[in-house]
Design an enzyme around this catalytic site. Structure first.
Site, PDB file in Angstrom:
ATOM      1  N   HIS A 143     -15.397  12.365 -50.978  1.00 26.39           N
ATOM      2  CA  HIS A 143     -15.166  12.317 -49.532  1.00 26.39           C
ATOM      3  C   HIS A 143     -16.088  11.326 -48.822  1.00 26.39           C
ATOM      4  O   HIS A 143     -17.232  11.101 -49.217  1.00 26.39           O
ATOM      5  CB  HIS A 143     -15.366  13.703 -48.930  1.00 26.39           C
ATOM      6  N   HIS A 163     -14.986  -4.419 -56.431  1.00 27.97           N
ATOM      7  CA  HIS A 163     -14.295  -3.938 -57.621  1.00 27.97           C
ATOM      8  C   HIS A 163     -15.008  -2.690 -58.118  1.00 27.97           C
ATOM      9  O   HIS A 163     -16.177  -2.753 -58.517  1.00 27.97           O
ATOM     10  CB  HIS A 163     -14.284  -5.013 -58.708  1.00 27.97           C
TER      11      HIS A 163
END
Length: 215
Positions: free
Chosen positions: A139, A148
């Site tokens: 979260h 990346h």
């Protein structure tokens, strides 16, 4: 809207499978190496030419898919994104059907979420981000542009990743960690404190063992 795939390497193979899974219409692939070698088809797609072949299509007639991979120190993927975005081409965002996306998640342009990924609620992903196979973002994670997250990486809640970072295969970042822009976290690294921008962190020296308290 139909798409054009940029690049014909290993990452492009994964992206192509993702496009097929989403049943997107693909006009062809642009790749300078394939074009130079005179290769006319790649994995069933017509080779349209090098990157300049995109100009045959108006920006409002197609969307682009960046099939170029992302490695530390190699900015070709970023340059392609910025080059074509400046020409008003749009990079489509792709989310694999097997990915689990929580509520309130926000995606930038050109985000690629691969198979088996989990992105938990209220996370934000910038432009041109790769969340690679099997990665997990908990979260309130914030990911900057051109990042990346390599396969199998795990980011706990509230982690903030600056733009241009590379988070290596199987890396683990505990909750609340901040990684500065252009930093690189090596494969398998456990990150337990913030990493400044432009720094490389690999490994994690083990702490001295401490006795487990028992009642």
């Amino acid at each position: 809207m139909p798409v054009i795939l940029l690049g014909g390497g290993g990452h492009a193979k994964v992206v192509l499978d993702l496009l097929h899974a989403l049943e997107r219409e693909i006009l062809g692939v642009c790749d300078p190496v394939l074009a130079t070698q005179g290769i006319r088809t790649w994995r069933g797609l017509p080779v349209l030419g090098d990157d300049g072949a995109v100009a045959q299509y108006a920006p409002d007639a197609v969307e682009l898919v960046n099939g170029t991979g992302s490695l530390p120190g190699n900015h070709l993927r970023r340059r392609l994104h910025e080059q074509f975005a400046a020409l008003e081409y749009r990079f489509t965002t792709l989310v694999h059907p097997s990915a689990i996306i929580g509520t309130g998640v926000e995606f930038g342009h050109g985000v690629q979420v691969m198979a088996g990924v989990i992105v938990q609620p209220d996370s934000r992903l910038g432009d041109d981000v790769i969340i690679n196979t099997g990665s997990r973002l908990d979260h309130d994670t914030q990911i900057g542009n051109h990042v990346h997250i390599a396969p199998g990486a795990v980011l706990s809640g509230g982690v903030i990743i600056g733009s241009g970072c590379h988070i290596g295969v199987g890396a683990t970042l505990i909750q609340g960690i901040r990684i500065g822009s252009e930093a690189v976290i090596g494969a398998g690294t456990t990150v337990i404190s913030d990493v400044a921008g432009g720094y490389l962190q690999t490994g994690q020296p083990p702490r001295s063992p401490s006795r487990i308290k028992k009642e």
